[in-house]
Design a protein around this motif. Structure first.
Motif, mmCIF file in Angstrom:
data_model
loop_
_atom_site.group_PDB
_atom_site.id
_atom_site.type_symbol
_atom_site.label_atom_id
_atom_site.label_comp_id
_atom_site.label_asym_id
_atom_site.label_seq_id
_atom_site.Cartn_x
_atom_site.Cartn_y
_atom_site.Cartn_z
ATOM 1 N N LEU A 8 0.710 -1.117 0.043
ATOM 2 C CA LEU A 8 -0.012 -0.012 -0.082
ATOM 3 C C LEU A 8 0.980 1.143 -0.077
ATOM 4 C CD1 LEU A 8 -2.942 0.724 0.146
ATOM 5 C CD2 LEU A 8 -2.816 1.007 2.756
ATOM 6 N N ARG A 9 0.768 2.039 -0.888
ATOM 7 C CA ARG A 9 1.846 3.066 -1.381
ATOM 8 C C ARG A 9 1.257 4.525 -1.411
ATOM 9 N NH1 ARG A 9 3.661 -0.208 -5.737
ATOM 10 N NH2 ARG A 9 5.400 -1.618 -4.655
ATOM 11 N N VAL A 10 1.783 5.371 -0.872
ATOM 12 C CA VAL A 10 1.249 6.987 -1.038
ATOM 13 C C VAL A 10 2.385 7.514 -1.968
ATOM 14 C CG1 VAL A 10 0.837 8.986 0.125
ATOM 15 C CG2 VAL A 10 -0.226 7.042 1.030
ATOM 16 N N TYR A 11 1.882 8.347 -2.955
ATOM 17 C CA TYR A 11 2.827 8.997 -3.773
ATOM 18 C C TYR A 11 2.447 10.520 -3.508
ATOM 19 C CZ TYR A 11 3.679 4.888 -6.832
ATOM 20 O OH TYR A 11 3.846 3.755 -7.176
ATOM 21 N N GLU A 12 3.272 11.498 -3.100
ATOM 22 C CA GLU A 12 3.131 12.931 -2.820
ATOM 23 C C GLU A 12 3.541 13.535 -4.186
ATOM 24 O OE1 GLU A 12 2.920 14.067 1.561
ATOM 25 O OE2 GLU A 12 4.891 12.891 1.292
ATOM 26 N N PRO A 13 2.689 14.678 -4.140
ATOM 27 C CA PRO A 13 3.231 15.693 -5.229
ATOM 28 C C PRO A 13 4.563 16.094 -5.021
ATOM 29 C CG PRO A 13 1.341 16.607 -3.976
ATOM 30 C CD PRO A 13 1.534 15.119 -3.604
ATOM 31 N N LEU A 14 5.310 16.443 -5.853
ATOM 32 C CA LEU A 14 6.515 17.164 -5.589
ATOM 33 C C LEU A 14 6.477 18.241 -4.658
ATOM 34 C CD1 LEU A 14 9.165 16.413 -6.857
ATOM 35 C CD2 LEU A 14 9.144 18.328 -8.446
ATOM 36 N N SER A 15 5.221 19.108 -4.670
ATOM 37 C CA SER A 15 5.299 20.309 -4.053
ATOM 38 C C SER A 15 5.421 19.962 -2.506
ATOM 39 C CB SER A 15 3.855 21.106 -4.436
ATOM 40 O OG SER A 15 2.841 20.330 -4.217
ATOM 41 N N ALA A 16 5.064 18.523 -1.949
ATOM 42 C CA ALA A 16 4.969 18.204 -0.815
ATOM 43 C C ALA A 16 6.249 18.266 0.014
ATOM 44 C CB ALA A 16 4.171 16.847 -0.321
ATOM 45 N N ASP A 33 19.564 5.860 -15.591
ATOM 46 C CA ASP A 33 19.903 4.550 -14.666
ATOM 47 C C ASP A 33 19.199 4.359 -13.593
ATOM 48 O OD1 ASP A 33 20.859 6.458 -13.348
ATOM 49 O OD2 ASP A 33 22.814 5.604 -12.991
ATOM 50 N N ARG A 34 18.145 5.020 -13.247
ATOM 51 C CA ARG A 34 17.094 4.499 -12.039
ATOM 52 C C ARG A 34 16.352 3.396 -12.484
ATOM 53 N NH1 ARG A 34 11.980 6.185 -12.844
ATOM 54 N NH2 ARG A 34 11.507 7.631 -14.414
ATOM 55 N N PRO A 35 15.986 2.689 -11.065
ATOM 56 C CA PRO A 35 15.050 1.471 -11.300
ATOM 57 C C PRO A 35 13.591 1.864 -11.907
ATOM 58 C CG PRO A 35 16.055 1.439 -9.276
ATOM 59 C CD PRO A 35 16.472 2.706 -9.696
ATOM 60 N N ARG A 36 13.240 1.154 -13.009
ATOM 61 C CA ARG A 36 12.149 1.442 -13.784
ATOM 62 C C ARG A 36 11.002 0.621 -13.250
ATOM 63 N NH1 ARG A 36 14.903 5.732 -15.769
ATOM 64 N NH2 ARG A 36 14.068 6.401 -17.287
ATOM 65 N N ARG A 37 9.783 1.038 -13.208
ATOM 66 C CA ARG A 37 8.637 0.304 -12.438
ATOM 67 C C ARG A 37 8.772 -1.187 -12.654
ATOM 68 N NH1 ARG A 37 3.832 1.724 -9.351
ATOM 69 N NH2 ARG A 37 3.211 -0.303 -9.001
ATOM 70 N N ALA A 38 8.986 -1.775 -13.817
ATOM 71 C CA ALA A 38 8.772 -3.202 -13.991
ATOM 72 C C ALA A 38 9.977 -3.897 -13.261
ATOM 73 C CB ALA A 38 8.818 -3.473 -15.641
ATOM 74 N N SER A 65 17.967 4.601 1.088
ATOM 75 C CA SER A 65 17.599 4.477 -0.304
ATOM 76 C C SER A 65 17.550 5.740 -0.873
ATOM 77 C CB SER A 65 16.677 3.546 -0.625
ATOM 78 O OG SER A 65 16.646 3.403 -2.124
ATOM 79 N N PRO A 66 18.231 6.081 -2.242
ATOM 80 C CA PRO A 66 17.979 7.293 -2.949
ATOM 81 C C PRO A 66 16.887 6.920 -3.765
ATOM 82 C CG PRO A 66 19.782 6.063 -3.817
ATOM 83 C CD PRO A 66 19.407 5.182 -2.749
ATOM 84 N N ASN A 67 16.402 5.768 -4.026
ATOM 85 C CA ASN A 67 15.264 5.339 -4.882
ATOM 86 C C ASN A 67 13.712 5.524 -4.617
ATOM 87 O OD1 ASN A 67 17.102 4.074 -6.829
ATOM 88 N ND2 ASN A 67 17.342 2.411 -5.534
ATOM 89 N N ALA A 68 12.948 5.549 -5.543
ATOM 90 C CA ALA A 68 11.490 5.994 -5.265
ATOM 91 C C ALA A 68 10.866 5.309 -6.587
ATOM 92 C CB ALA A 68 11.513 7.473 -5.134
ATOM 93 N N TYR A 69 9.542 5.349 -6.048
ATOM 94 C CA TYR A 69 8.536 4.897 -7.466
ATOM 95 C C TYR A 69 7.999 6.139 -7.532
ATOM 96 C CZ TYR A 69 8.668 -0.004 -5.819
ATOM 97 O OH TYR A 69 8.913 -1.149 -5.390
ATOM 98 N N LEU A 70 7.756 6.444 -8.945
ATOM 99 C CA LEU A 70 7.378 7.570 -9.407
ATOM 100 C C LEU A 70 6.272 7.490 -10.252
ATOM 101 C CD1 LEU A 70 10.694 9.034 -10.856
ATOM 102 C CD2 LEU A 70 9.787 9.505 -8.559
ATOM 103 N N ASP A 75 1.533 16.172 -16.132
ATOM 104 C CA ASP A 75 2.659 16.946 -15.768
ATOM 105 C C ASP A 75 2.986 17.356 -14.480
ATOM 106 O OD1 ASP A 75 3.316 17.345 -18.665
ATOM 107 O OD2 ASP A 75 2.004 18.917 -18.719
ATOM 108 N N VAL A 76 2.355 16.615 -13.306
ATOM 109 C CA VAL A 76 2.619 16.559 -12.022
ATOM 110 C C VAL A 76 3.492 15.399 -11.660
ATOM 111 C CG1 VAL A 76 1.656 16.883 -9.474
ATOM 112 C CG2 VAL A 76 0.703 18.031 -11.418
ATOM 113 N N LEU A 77 4.586 15.540 -11.179
ATOM 114 C CA LEU A 77 5.300 14.217 -10.728
ATOM 115 C C LEU A 77 5.079 13.856 -9.331
ATOM 116 C CD1 LEU A 77 8.004 12.576 -11.239
ATOM 117 C CD2 LEU A 77 9.126 14.154 -10.136
ATOM 118 N N TYR A 78 4.820 12.788 -8.954
ATOM 119 C CA TYR A 78 4.311 12.167 -7.630
ATOM 120 C C TYR A 78 5.326 11.051 -7.303
ATOM 121 C CZ TYR A 78 -0.358 14.122 -8.436
ATOM 122 O OH TYR A 78 -1.410 14.703 -8.909
ATOM 123 N N VAL A 79 5.780 11.296 -6.180
ATOM 124 C CA VAL A 79 6.910 10.559 -5.513
ATOM 125 C C VAL A 79 6.746 9.681 -4.409
ATOM 126 C CG1 VAL A 79 9.317 10.632 -4.719
ATOM 127 C CG2 VAL A 79 8.397 12.328 -6.139
#
Length: 285
Positions: A8-16, A33-38, A65-70, A75-79
């Motif tokens: 169960l994940r929460v993606y916050e907008p970049l503005s957060a 070179d970042r990990p892709r979703r797949a 970890s420096p990684n994230a799901y995106l 045009d809004v990036l959620y992290v």
């Protein structure tokens, strides 16, 4: 080896995020070179396995970890940061608190366990309770019933092996629900009202309350995602296609609300029995 876990994940907008974090995540999103979703789940699992099978085992990574799901919507990036170190600390604390000492030593030497606990304590003293907020919750061998509450059956996205994805490539086998934070909070609040009024079962109520409190910790314009993750490998195509747990639980709640108790009981039992049978696979030979 597959991780039989759901998320169960929460993606916050970049503005957060703070200004420095925004720059960091924007740079990360553009990295080739970042990990892709797949492959992200396999990468996460591979890192954890490498740490735990080492000699000595390492319950938590030395650095976050420096990684994230995106996700990008209009045009809004959620992290959704991985937070591998924090999640490992929390999981290890739960494991240590529920495992007898003699059994614990078979998994992790006492010196390593104590060092890991000391590192976590120092982090908590330095960072405060706000730093303990995780964007990802994990459940092994089943999806908790309360996790279905924030979603609607129409938000279901199922991909079976070999089915085409965007761009013509083959997508990974998966079952995902995604909704807005506003919808997730509204549905969770409604479920709590119905359960308290019609059922009043402390166990069921506390589980939904826990999800509701967790959702309140994030930006109101976030996205919420239920990912079956490795659980899909415990279900064949027919079972995955037939799995309508979100819609069935919603029907159960509506049945309670409108006085259709038989319908409510039947729908709830379908969900409970389905996931009980899957969870039993953990102890099967």
């Amino acid at each position: 080896m597959l991780p039989y876990a759901a998320y169960l994940r929460v993606y916050e907008p970049l503005s957060a995020f703070s200004p420095s974090e925004r720059v960091s995540w924007e740079t990360y999103a553009g990295a080739r070179d970042r990990p892709r979703r797949a492959s992200a789940l396999h990468a996460e699992h591979g890192e954890a396995v490498a740490r735990l099978i080492g000699r000595p085992p390492i319950p938590a990574p030395p650095h976050e970890s420096p990684n994230a799901y995106l996700r990008r919507v209009e045009d809004v990036l959620y992290v959704c940061p991985w937070q591998s170190r924090l999640r490992s600390w929390l999981a290890f604390s739960r494991f240590r608190g529920t495992t007898p000492l003699r059994l614990m030593e078979r998994f992790v030497p006492i010196t390593i366990a104590e060092q890991t606990a000391d590192d976590f304590d120092r982090f908590k003293r330095r960072s405060g309770s706000a730093a303990l907020r995780t964007h990802i919750r994990t459940s092994t061998w089943h999806v908790p019933t309360s996790w279905f509450v924030p979603f609607d059956g129409n938000e279901r996205w199922l991909v079976l092996d070999g089915e085409p994805a965007a761009g013509g490539s083959s997508a990974s086998r998966n079952l995902i629900y995604v909704t807005s934070m506003a919808h997730a909070r509204r549905r969770t609040a409604r479920a709590l009202q119905i359960i308290r009024r019609q059922v009043g079962e402390a166990g069921v109520t506390s589980e939904v309350e826990d999800v509701a409190r967790w959702l309140e910790e994030f930006h109101p314009h976030s996205l919420v995602e239920l990912d079956y993750g490795g659980i899909v490998h415990l279900m064949d195509d027919e079972k995955l296609q037939a799995d309508q747990s979100v819609a069935e639980l919603a029907a159960a709640l509506t049945g309670l609300e409108t006085g259709q108790e038989e319908l409510a009981f039947a729908m709830y039992q379908r969900v409970i029995l389905r996931w009980r049978s899957i969870q039993l696979l953990e102890s099967a030979n």
